[in-house]
Design a protein around this motif. Structure first.
Motif, PDB file in Angstrom:
ATOM      1  N   LEU A 193       0.657  -1.465  -0.102  1.00  0.00           N
ATOM      2  CA  LEU A 193      -0.078  -0.176  -0.338  1.00  0.00           C
ATOM      3  C   LEU A 193       0.347   1.076  -0.275  1.00  0.00           C
ATOM      4  O   LEU A 193       0.872   2.651  -0.050  1.00  0.00           O
ATOM      5  CB  LEU A 193      -1.017  -0.237   1.207  1.00  0.00           C
ATOM      6  N   ALA A 194       2.235   0.958   0.424  1.00  0.00           N
ATOM      7  CA  ALA A 194       3.296   2.272   0.262  1.00  0.00           C
ATOM      8  C   ALA A 194       3.038   2.745  -0.987  1.00  0.00           C
ATOM      9  O   ALA A 194       3.376   3.732  -2.131  1.00  0.00           O
ATOM     10  CB  ALA A 194       4.332   1.824   0.479  1.00  0.00           C
ATOM     11  N   ASP A 195       2.755   1.896  -2.672  1.00  0.00           N
ATOM     12  CA  ASP A 195       2.562   2.561  -3.203  1.00  0.00           C
ATOM     13  C   ASP A 195       1.749   3.052  -3.731  1.00  0.00           C
ATOM     14  O   ASP A 195       0.744   2.739  -3.673  1.00  0.00           O
ATOM     15  CB  ASP A 195       2.916   0.987  -4.348  1.00  0.00           C
ATOM     16  N   PRO A 196       1.240   4.454  -4.366  1.00  0.00           N
ATOM     17  CA  PRO A 196       0.668   5.255  -4.642  1.00  0.00           C
ATOM     18  C   PRO A 196      -0.809   4.742  -5.286  1.00  0.00           C
ATOM     19  O   PRO A 196      -1.596   5.464  -5.245  1.00  0.00           O
ATOM     20  CB  PRO A 196       1.202   6.811  -5.330  1.00  0.00           C
ATOM     21  N   ASP A 197      -0.420   3.629  -6.572  1.00  0.00           N
ATOM     22  CA  ASP A 197      -1.287   3.391  -7.266  1.00  0.00           C
ATOM     23  C   ASP A 197      -2.444   2.563  -6.749  1.00  0.00           C
ATOM     24  O   ASP A 197      -3.274   2.009  -7.506  1.00  0.00           O
ATOM     25  CB  ASP A 197      -0.603   2.690  -8.407  1.00  0.00           C
ATOM     26  N   VAL A 198      -1.923   1.718  -5.228  1.00  0.00           N
ATOM     27  CA  VAL A 198      -2.397   0.397  -4.562  1.00  0.00           C
ATOM     28  C   VAL A 198      -2.890   0.542  -3.951  1.00  0.00           C
ATOM     29  O   VAL A 198      -2.629   1.466  -2.848  1.00  0.00           O
ATOM     30  CB  VAL A 198      -1.190  -0.352  -4.534  1.00  0.00           C
ATOM     31  N   THR A 211      -6.728  -7.717  -9.370  1.00  0.00           N
ATOM     32  CA  THR A 211      -7.319  -9.049  -9.133  1.00  0.00           C
ATOM     33  C   THR A 211      -8.545  -9.156  -9.044  1.00  0.00           C
ATOM     34  O   THR A 211      -9.124  -7.334  -8.584  1.00  0.00           O
ATOM     35  CB  THR A 211      -6.668 -10.005  -8.590  1.00  0.00           C
ATOM     36  N   PHE A 212      -9.525 -10.609  -9.468  1.00  0.00           N
ATOM     37  CA  PHE A 212     -10.919  -9.615  -9.146  1.00  0.00           C
ATOM     38  C   PHE A 212     -11.147 -10.195  -7.856  1.00  0.00           C
ATOM     39  O   PHE A 212     -11.742  -9.143  -7.061  1.00  0.00           O
ATOM     40  CB  PHE A 212     -11.653 -10.902 -10.183  1.00  0.00           C
ATOM     41  N   ILE A 260     -13.061  -0.156  -5.056  1.00  0.00           N
ATOM     42  CA  ILE A 260     -11.958   0.717  -5.179  1.00  0.00           C
ATOM     43  C   ILE A 260     -11.337   0.526  -6.418  1.00  0.00           C
ATOM     44  O   ILE A 260     -10.851   1.502  -6.684  1.00  0.00           O
ATOM     45  CB  ILE A 260     -11.257   0.231  -3.822  1.00  0.00           C
ATOM     46  N   ARG A 261     -11.490  -0.416  -7.337  1.00  0.00           N
ATOM     47  CA  ARG A 261     -10.930  -0.693  -8.902  1.00  0.00           C
ATOM     48  C   ARG A 261     -11.871   0.543  -9.652  1.00  0.00           C
ATOM     49  O   ARG A 261     -11.432   1.107 -10.222  1.00  0.00           O
ATOM     50  CB  ARG A 261     -10.652  -1.879  -8.928  1.00  0.00           C
ATOM     51  N   LYS A 262     -13.116   0.398  -9.628  1.00  0.00           N
ATOM     52  CA  LYS A 262     -14.061   1.263 -10.121  1.00  0.00           C
ATOM     53  C   LYS A 262     -14.213   3.062  -9.953  1.00  0.00           C
ATOM     54  O   LYS A 262     -14.361   3.327 -10.510  1.00  0.00           O
ATOM     55  CB  LYS A 262     -15.556   0.803  -9.779  1.00  0.00           C
ATOM     56  N   GLU A 263     -13.227   3.124  -8.637  1.00  0.00           N
ATOM     57  CA  GLU A 263     -13.333   4.954  -8.603  1.00  0.00           C
ATOM     58  C   GLU A 263     -11.607   5.290  -8.362  1.00  0.00           C
ATOM     59  O   GLU A 263     -10.956   6.172  -8.133  1.00  0.00           O
ATOM     60  CB  GLU A 263     -13.087   5.136  -6.782  1.00  0.00           C
ATOM     61  N   GLY A 264     -10.314   3.975  -9.535  1.00  0.00           N
ATOM     62  CA  GLY A 264      -9.603   4.257  -9.917  1.00  0.00           C
ATOM     63  C   GLY A 264      -8.699   3.593  -9.426  1.00  0.00           C
ATOM     64  O   GLY A 264      -6.839   3.961  -9.866  1.00  0.00           O
ATOM     65  N   GLY A 279     -15.357  -4.305 -20.069  1.00  0.00           N
ATOM     66  CA  GLY A 279     -14.465  -3.020 -21.459  1.00  0.00           C
ATOM     67  C   GLY A 279     -14.999  -1.794 -20.404  1.00  0.00           C
ATOM     68  O   GLY A 279     -13.772  -1.316 -22.097  1.00  0.00           O
ATOM     69  N   ARG A 280     -14.573  -1.881 -20.021  1.00  0.00           N
ATOM     70  CA  ARG A 280     -13.981  -0.343 -19.357  1.00  0.00           C
ATOM     71  C   ARG A 280     -13.007  -0.432 -18.388  1.00  0.00           C
ATOM     72  O   ARG A 280     -12.580  -1.609 -17.827  1.00  0.00           O
ATOM     73  CB  ARG A 280     -15.344   0.711 -18.637  1.00  0.00           C
ATOM     74  N   TYR A 281     -12.588   0.252 -17.515  1.00  0.00           N
ATOM     75  CA  TYR A 281     -11.540   0.307 -16.468  1.00  0.00           C
ATOM     76  C   TYR A 281     -10.107   0.008 -16.983  1.00  0.00           C
ATOM     77  O   TYR A 281      -9.440  -0.767 -16.014  1.00  0.00           O
ATOM     78  CB  TYR A 281     -11.860  -0.046 -15.133  1.00  0.00           C
ATOM     79  N   GLY A 282      -9.327   0.325 -17.702  1.00  0.00           N
ATOM     80  CA  GLY A 282      -8.532  -0.230 -18.761  1.00  0.00           C
ATOM     81  C   GLY A 282      -8.519  -1.492 -18.540  1.00  0.00           C
ATOM     82  O   GLY A 282     -10.180  -2.609 -19.559  1.00  0.00           O
ATOM     83  N   LYS A 283      -7.000  -2.789 -18.663  1.00  0.00           N
ATOM     84  CA  LYS A 283      -7.117  -4.388 -18.490  1.00  0.00           C
ATOM     85  C   LYS A 283      -8.151  -5.320 -17.555  1.00  0.00           C
ATOM     86  O   LYS A 283      -8.284  -6.450 -17.427  1.00  0.00           O
ATOM     87  CB  LYS A 283      -5.523  -4.648 -18.341  1.00  0.00           C
TER      88      LYS A 283
END
Length: 386
Positions: free
Chosen positions: A157-162, A199-200, A232-236, A281-285
């Motif tokens: 979680l120290a990774d700003p993208d995660v 991941t899902f 959370i993934r849906k919000e980026g 079909g949305r939110y990248g890969k």
């Protein structure tokens, strides 16, 4: 139609269904070999933020003290840990928890007592809202967490993208080879998904979230951890799997006993995929690769496999008469041997088949309008925990 022609046609139909069912799996295998993903994709850093550990409990008197002792043995400064317990028990679980912490200054205990069971999702929403710290870890009472699990989680979680991370079942309590085989395959799938994007599936025994990223989950949810990660993934935010985060969870091998445990989980995942179908079909890969694969594995593939079994059985009886009973007999023998962990090198394939059975049964239950947010205590699995 002569016997030979009938058999040829039957084999052609079943073979076509096998090829169709297996195509997405082959694509994932190719992607895995091309990427050769290892570990977490996060840029991990050694940090020590304050952590809130959320523990939902219901009639856990036999195991709760063992769970609390395990939490205190985590390799993390307890003065930076807050334990949030949300309890709806009608046994002495809450009293045991209060007595356990009576003479301890750390971690700080927040005990939320519910007068009635309103479902796990409702309880978790309440617990997440009460959590004060920067990182929120959710764990189950009937699981054992590795001592370094929190350290590995906060490093991700120290990774700003995660914004969220989950771990792997390093050992199946109770010795179920069926579940062990499935979890081994699942770990590879989740590692690939995390390196592609996110991941899902998130796992109840251990998942960690940035507190600010947490969103309320549906009150009737029966896939609460995965639903929260998906939102959370849906919000980026990226939601990843790190095999370095280890836990242990109990599971049955017996075909009948596994159904209650596996079917309920499957129902939650299927309903979540359907409710969030607009993400495909949305939110990248995540929406272009990860979700479509999970749709295939969880929703489409089980029906194709059920169709194969039905066509093969009906076709064999039609073409071969009583001799055709060899098909359902062979399937019954495979299930019997597989549920006894006795298929040797084919045990892994059986573990995948077993999961497809649960997904098919779960889809039928959902179509019948079943499924709520409460869960039942499995005393036999509780004994495996202890």
């Amino acid at each position: 139609m002569n016997l030979r022609g009938g058999v040829t046609r039957l084999l052609a139909i079943v073979g076509g269904l096998v090829a169709l069912t297996g195509l997405p799996y082959a694509i994932y295998i190719i992607l895995y070999e091309l990427r050769k993903p290892e570990g977490s994709p996060a840029k991990k850093e050694p940090v020590e933020p304050a952590v809130s550990v959320v523990l939902p409990t219901y009639n856990e008197a036999d195991i709760v003290e063992t769970k609390l002792e395990d939490l205190l043995e985590l390799d993390y400064p307890m003065e930076k840990v807050e334990l949030v317990v949300v309890d709806s028990s009608d046994d002495e679980t809450p009293e045991l928890i209060e007595a356990f912490f009576e003479d301890r200054d750390a971690p700080e205990l927040t005990l939320l007592r519910e007068d009635e069971r309103r479902g796990l999702a409702v309880a978790l929403n309440e617990a997440y809202a009460a959590a004060d710290n920067e990182v929120v870890v959710k764990t189950d009472c009937d699981s054992k967490v590795a001592p370094d699990a929190i350290r590995e989680a906060v490093a991700n979680l120290a990774d700003p993208d995660v914004a969220a991370v989950t771990g792997r079942n390093a050992e199946v309590l109770g010795g179920s080879k069926v579940e062990r085989g499935y979890r081994d395959v699942q770990s590879k799938i989740q590692t690939l998904e995390s390196h592609l994007d996110s991941t899902f599936i998130f796992h109840g025994p251990f998942s960690a979230f940035e507190r600010d990223a947490i969103r309320p989950i549906d009150e009737d949810s029966i896939a609460d951890d995965t639903e929260l990660a998906l939102k959370i993934r849906k919000e980026g935010g990226r939601v990843v799997f790190d095999p370095a985060i280890r836990y242990r969870e109990a599971a049955h091998s017996s075909f009948g006993k596994r159904r209650q445990q596996k079917d309920r989980r499957a129902m939650g995942l299927l309903r979540l995929l359907w409710r969030q179908r607009g993400m495909v079909g949305r939110y990248g890969k995540y929406g272009r690769v990860v979700l479509p694969f999970n749709w295939w594995f969880m929703i489409i593939s089980p029906w194709l496999i059920a169709g194969m079994v039905g066509i093969a059985t009906l076709g064999a009886l039609t073409v071969g008469g009583p001799v055709g009973l060899v098909v359902p007999s062979a399937l019954a023998a495979v299930v019997l041997l597989g549920s006894r962990d006795a298929l040797g090198p084919f045990q892994l394939l059986y573990s995948l088949f077993d999961t497809q059975v649960s997904l098919f049964r779960a889809s039928l239950k959902l179509l019948a309008g079943k499924g709520d947010g409460t869960w039942d205590v499995d005393q036999e699995l509780r004994e495996a925990f202890n």
